[in-house]
Scaffold this motif. Structure first.
Motif, short mmCIF file in Angstrom:
data_model
loop_
_atom_site.label_atom_id
_atom_site.label_comp_id
_atom_site.label_asym_id
_atom_site.label_seq_id
_atom_site.Cartn_x
_atom_site.Cartn_y
_atom_site.Cartn_z
N ALA A 64 0.87 -1.18 0.00
CA ALA A 64 0.00 0.00 0.00
C ALA A 64 0.90 1.22 0.00
CB ALA A 64 -0.90 0.01 1.23
N ASP A 65 0.61 2.17 -0.86
CA ASP A 65 1.38 3.42 -0.88
C ASP A 65 0.64 4.40 0.03
OD1 ASP A 65 3.23 5.33 -1.41
OD2 ASP A 65 2.69 5.60 -3.51
N VAL A 66 1.13 4.54 1.25
CA VAL A 66 0.48 5.32 2.30
C VAL A 66 1.08 6.72 2.32
CG1 VAL A 66 0.03 5.40 4.78
CG2 VAL A 66 0.17 3.19 3.60
N PRO A 67 0.26 7.77 2.22
CA PRO A 67 0.80 9.14 2.18
C PRO A 67 1.70 9.46 3.38
CG PRO A 67 -1.56 9.17 1.75
CD PRO A 67 -1.20 7.75 2.10
N GLU A 68 1.37 8.92 4.54
CA GLU A 68 2.15 9.22 5.74
C GLU A 68 3.50 8.51 5.79
OE1 GLU A 68 -2.21 9.58 6.66
OE2 GLU A 68 -0.96 8.06 5.71
N GLY A 70 4.75 6.30 2.73
CA GLY A 70 5.21 5.74 1.47
C GLY A 70 4.79 4.29 1.36
N PRO A 71 5.48 3.49 0.53
CA PRO A 71 5.10 2.09 0.36
C PRO A 71 5.24 1.28 1.65
CG PRO A 71 6.59 2.79 -1.38
CD PRO A 71 6.57 3.88 -0.35
N VAL A 72 4.21 0.52 1.96
CA VAL A 72 4.20 -0.34 3.14
C VAL A 72 3.90 -1.75 2.67
CG1 VAL A 72 3.07 -0.81 5.35
CG2 VAL A 72 3.40 1.55 4.61
N SER A 73 4.76 -2.71 3.04
CA SER A 73 4.51 -4.11 2.67
C SER A 73 3.75 -4.79 3.80
CB SER A 73 5.82 -4.83 2.38
OG SER A 73 6.66 -4.79 3.51
N MET A 74 2.80 -5.65 3.42
CA MET A 74 1.96 -6.28 4.43
C MET A 74 2.07 -7.79 4.45
SD MET A 74 -1.27 -3.81 3.85
CE MET A 74 -0.95 -3.69 2.10
N VAL A 75 2.02 -8.42 3.31
CA VAL A 75 2.11 -9.88 3.25
C VAL A 75 2.69 -10.26 1.88
CG1 VAL A 75 -0.26 -10.20 2.40
CG2 VAL A 75 0.83 -12.04 3.67
N GLU A 76 3.48 -11.31 1.88
CA GLU A 76 4.10 -11.80 0.65
C GLU A 76 3.57 -13.19 0.36
OE1 GLU A 76 8.64 -12.06 -0.88
OE2 GLU A 76 8.14 -13.34 0.82
N VAL A 77 3.32 -13.47 -0.92
CA VAL A 77 2.90 -14.82 -1.32
C VAL A 77 3.68 -15.25 -2.56
CG1 VAL A 77 0.57 -14.61 -0.37
CG2 VAL A 77 0.97 -13.97 -2.73
N GLY A 78 3.94 -16.52 -2.65
CA GLY A 78 4.63 -17.09 -3.80
C GLY A 78 4.53 -18.60 -3.76
N LEU A 79 4.74 -19.23 -4.89
CA LEU A 79 4.71 -20.69 -4.94
C LEU A 79 6.02 -21.27 -4.43
CD1 LEU A 79 3.11 -21.08 -8.49
CD2 LEU A 79 1.98 -21.33 -6.27
#
Length: 137
Positions: A64-68, A70-79
């Motif tokens: 999410a690109d949060v104005p307060e 910048g980019p915030v990572s929350m969860v990662e998924v991959g095979l």
């Protein structure tokens, strides 16, 4: 070589046919064919056991690109897959604050449903936040 120095794995060999030959600690050189989704070059810091050879897909972060902030990572998924282990099926690897969790289709759907419910909860809280701010508190 001293006993306390770790063994460093030789790099895998990419063969002309697109397969890799990975040196292992228990089975010698193992020739592997990667599935189409595997992005791994199969380099390992230490020689893996054959059962530890891992196929990994391209991980994708929910961002999410949060104005307060910048980019915030929350969860990662991959095979992910360990083709020579007793868990040779392909899993969805979900990286959270608790570490990596490998899920099959049912577990992955449960995670997606939980994330949808949490998104709804966040939207409810946004409404609460807006009300509080509108009141000047």
């Amino acid at each position: 070589m001293s006993a306390d120095r770790p063994v460093v794995a030789r790099p895998p060999v990419r063969n002309a046919d697109g397969t890799f030959t990975v040196p292992t600690s228990d089975a010698g050189p193992v020739r592997i064919l990667c599935p189409s989704w595997c992005i791994s070059e199969h380099g390992y810091r230490h020689p893996p056991a054959k059962a530890e050879i891992t196929h990994r897909g391209n991980p994708v972060w929910a961002l999410a690109d949060v104005p307060e902030h910048g980019p915030v990572s929350m969860v990662e998924v991959g095979l992910v897959q360990w083709p020579y282990s007793d868990r040779a099926q392909v899993f969805l690897c979900i990286t959270t604050d608790d570490g990596d969790v490998e899920c099959g289709p049912t577990g992955s759907r449960a995670v997606a449903a939980s994330l949808r419910r949490h998104a709804d909860h966040i939207l409810t809280m946004v409404g609460q936040l807006e009300s509080i701010r509108a009141e000047g508190l």
